[in-house]
Motif scaffolding. Structure first.
Motif, PDB file in Angstrom:
ATOM      1  N   SER A  69       3.009  -4.546   2.879  1.00 42.44           N
ATOM      2  CA  SER A  69       3.814  -4.072   4.009  1.00 42.44           C
ATOM      3  C   SER A  69       3.283  -2.661   4.383  1.00 42.44           C
ATOM      4  O   SER A  69       3.577  -2.153   5.503  1.00 42.44           O
ATOM      5  CB  SER A  69       5.157  -4.301   4.096  1.00 42.44           C
ATOM      6  OG  SER A  69       5.586  -3.740   2.886  1.00 42.44           O
TER       7      SER A  69
ATOM      8  N   THR B  73       0.006   1.394   9.860  1.00 41.39           N
ATOM      9  CA  THR B  73      -0.775   1.317  11.054  1.00 41.39           C
ATOM     10  C   THR B  73       0.141   1.503  12.292  1.00 41.39           C
ATOM     11  O   THR B  73      -0.194   1.928  13.424  1.00 41.39           O
ATOM     12  CB  THR B  73      -1.540  -0.103  11.131  1.00 41.39           C
ATOM     13  OG1 THR B  73      -2.317  -0.396  10.000  1.00 41.39           O
ATOM     14  CG2 THR B  73      -2.227  -0.682  12.359  1.00 41.39           C
TER      15      THR B  73
ATOM     16  N   GLN C 188       0.677  -1.057   4.350  1.00 42.33           N
ATOM     17  CA  GLN C 188      -0.430  -1.141   5.343  1.00 42.33           C
ATOM     18  C   GLN C 188      -0.045  -1.314   6.957  1.00 42.33           C
ATOM     19  O   GLN C 188      -0.439  -0.738   7.736  1.00 42.33           O
ATOM     20  CB  GLN C 188      -1.315  -2.017   5.004  1.00 42.33           C
ATOM     21  CG  GLN C 188      -2.878  -1.982   5.644  1.00 42.33           C
ATOM     22  CD  GLN C 188      -2.815  -2.961   6.969  1.00 42.33           C
ATOM     23  OE1 GLN C 188      -2.329  -3.705   7.271  1.00 42.33           O
ATOM     24  NE2 GLN C 188      -3.899  -2.344   7.989  1.00 42.33           N
ATOM     25  N   ILE C 189       0.884  -2.297   7.028  1.00 40.73           N
ATOM     26  CA  ILE C 189       1.406  -2.447   8.347  1.00 40.73           C
ATOM     27  C   ILE C 189       2.098  -1.362   8.894  1.00 40.73           C
ATOM     28  O   ILE C 189       1.897  -0.765  10.104  1.00 40.73           O
ATOM     29  CB  ILE C 189       2.351  -3.830   8.358  1.00 40.73           C
ATOM     30  CG1 ILE C 189       1.204  -5.135   8.181  1.00 40.73           C
ATOM     31  CG2 ILE C 189       2.916  -3.935   9.576  1.00 40.73           C
ATOM     32  CD1 ILE C 189       1.987  -6.463   7.939  1.00 40.73           C
TER      33      ILE C 189
ATOM     34  N   VAL D 168      -7.500  -5.562   3.577  1.00 45.10           N
ATOM     35  CA  VAL D 168      -6.182  -5.330   3.364  1.00 45.10           C
ATOM     36  C   VAL D 168      -5.646  -4.334   2.224  1.00 45.10           C
ATOM     37  O   VAL D 168      -6.048  -5.163   0.941  1.00 45.10           O
ATOM     38  CB  VAL D 168      -5.149  -6.479   3.764  1.00 45.10           C
ATOM     39  CG1 VAL D 168      -3.747  -5.930   3.283  1.00 45.10           C
ATOM     40  CG2 VAL D 168      -5.275  -7.306   4.794  1.00 45.10           C
TER      41      VAL D 168
ATOM     42  N   GLN E 168      -2.781 -10.022   7.950  1.00 47.61           N
ATOM     43  CA  GLN E 168      -1.559 -10.287   7.187  1.00 47.61           C
ATOM     44  C   GLN E 168      -0.447 -10.889   7.843  1.00 47.61           C
ATOM     45  O   GLN E 168       0.330 -11.667   7.299  1.00 47.61           O
ATOM     46  CB  GLN E 168      -0.780  -8.836   6.755  1.00 47.61           C
ATOM     47  CG  GLN E 168      -1.596  -8.287   5.690  1.00 47.61           C
ATOM     48  CD  GLN E 168      -0.903  -6.982   5.316  1.00 47.61           C
ATOM     49  OE1 GLN E 168       0.234  -7.091   4.144  1.00 47.61           O
ATOM     50  NE2 GLN E 168      -1.183  -5.667   5.410  1.00 47.61           N
ATOM     51  N   LEU E 169      -0.182 -10.820   9.106  1.00 47.73           N
ATOM     52  CA  LEU E 169       0.781 -11.397  10.127  1.00 47.73           C
ATOM     53  C   LEU E 169       0.377 -12.841  10.356  1.00 47.73           C
ATOM     54  O   LEU E 169       1.359 -13.668  10.507  1.00 47.73           O
ATOM     55  CB  LEU E 169       1.130 -10.458  11.303  1.00 47.73           C
ATOM     56  CG  LEU E 169       1.730  -9.185  11.195  1.00 47.73           C
ATOM     57  CD1 LEU E 169       2.056  -8.597  12.371  1.00 47.73           C
ATOM     58  CD2 LEU E 169       2.913  -9.453  10.363  1.00 47.73           C
TER      59      LEU E 169
ATOM     60  N   VAL F 195      -3.459  -5.786  10.058  1.00 47.64           N
ATOM     61  CA  VAL F 195      -2.407  -6.122  10.280  1.00 47.64           C
ATOM     62  C   VAL F 195      -2.333  -7.498  10.654  1.00 47.64           C
ATOM     63  O   VAL F 195      -1.314  -8.536  10.401  1.00 47.64           O
ATOM     64  CB  VAL F 195      -1.652  -5.372  11.453  1.00 47.64           C
ATOM     65  CG1 VAL F 195      -0.467  -5.898  12.039  1.00 47.64           C
ATOM     66  CG2 VAL F 195      -1.547  -3.808  10.896  1.00 47.64           C
TER      67      VAL F 195
ATOM     68  N   ILE G  90       3.702 -11.299   3.810  1.00 48.66           N
ATOM     69  CA  ILE G  90       2.957 -10.091   3.968  1.00 48.66           C
ATOM     70  C   ILE G  90       2.611  -9.639   2.503  1.00 48.66           C
ATOM     71  O   ILE G  90       3.530  -9.474   1.686  1.00 48.66           O
ATOM     72  CB  ILE G  90       3.718  -9.287   4.816  1.00 48.66           C
ATOM     73  CG1 ILE G  90       4.155  -9.654   6.139  1.00 48.66           C
ATOM     74  CG2 ILE G  90       3.160  -7.652   4.644  1.00 48.66           C
ATOM     75  CD1 ILE G  90       5.061  -8.888   6.899  1.00 48.66           C
TER      76      ILE G  90
END
Length: 187
Positions: free
Chosen positions: A154, A160, A156-157, A8, A21-22, A18, A151
């Motif tokens: 964020s 994606t 990165q999320i 990450v 992290q989630l 993702v 997170i």
């Protein structure tokens, strides 16, 4: 081995980051970047996570199924058909998303196909889809999305999700007929 690791950071655009992290934020380990440890209130580095055997197996299976599905798609639609041409960026995006490390520039070959969306969608719709897809990638250093506590990165999320949006736009374009589109005359 890299396939056993989720990474990450701001530049890695992958499903593994993702998921890490989630669903496994407490298991992420911060790796401090060598050299400049603290700049403008931000610590430079990245997070890693050792993936479980189940996760590694699911990732490998997803990659194999993607390759099988894409080969069938390329066989179904011969070279030169719009579906064949649009399958390339879709394949590039899906394969990169399933890899544990996919730097944002790994998506550039797929991005090169983005103007083709104007052939399959109204110009306003295509522009909206591209803005929605590219905004998180382009704003990665301009703004910082909120981190919502658990997170870590964020952005990165968001990046994606933007790339997934681009893949969806290509997938739906494959099912559409080209609009009455007249290419500009060559010089």
């Amino acid at each position: 081995m890299i396939n056993n690791t989720a990474l990450v950071n701001f530049m890695n655009v992958s499903i593994d980051g993702v998921i890490a992290q989630l669903f496994f934020p407490e298991d992420l380990h911060f790796i401090q970047s060598a050299g400049n440890p603290h700049v403008q209130g931000e610590y430079l580095g990245w997070y890693t996570l050792n993936k479980s055997s189940l996760w590694v197996g699911i990732s490998a299976t997803a990659m194999v199924l993607t390759i099988i599905a894409m080969s069938r798609l390329f066989k179904k639609y011969p070279a030169g058909t719009p579906q064949h041409d649009l399958a390339w960026p879709l394949a590039i995006i899906i394969v990169a998303l399933l890899n544990p490390i996919s730097w944002n520039y790994h998506y550039l070959p797929a991005v090169a196909f983005a103007p083709a969306l104007f052939v399959y969608y109204r110009p306003s719709t295509a522009a909206f889809l591209l803005a929605l897809s590219f905004s998180p990638l382009l704003m990665i250093k301009i703004i910082s999305f909120p981190n919502f506590g658990w997170i870590k990165i964020s952005n990165q999320i968001a990046s994606t999700m933007g790339i997934i949006g681009l893949a969806v736009a290509f997938a739906f374009a494959m099912r559409r007929k080209p609009r009455n589109f007249k290419a500009p005359d060559s010089m």
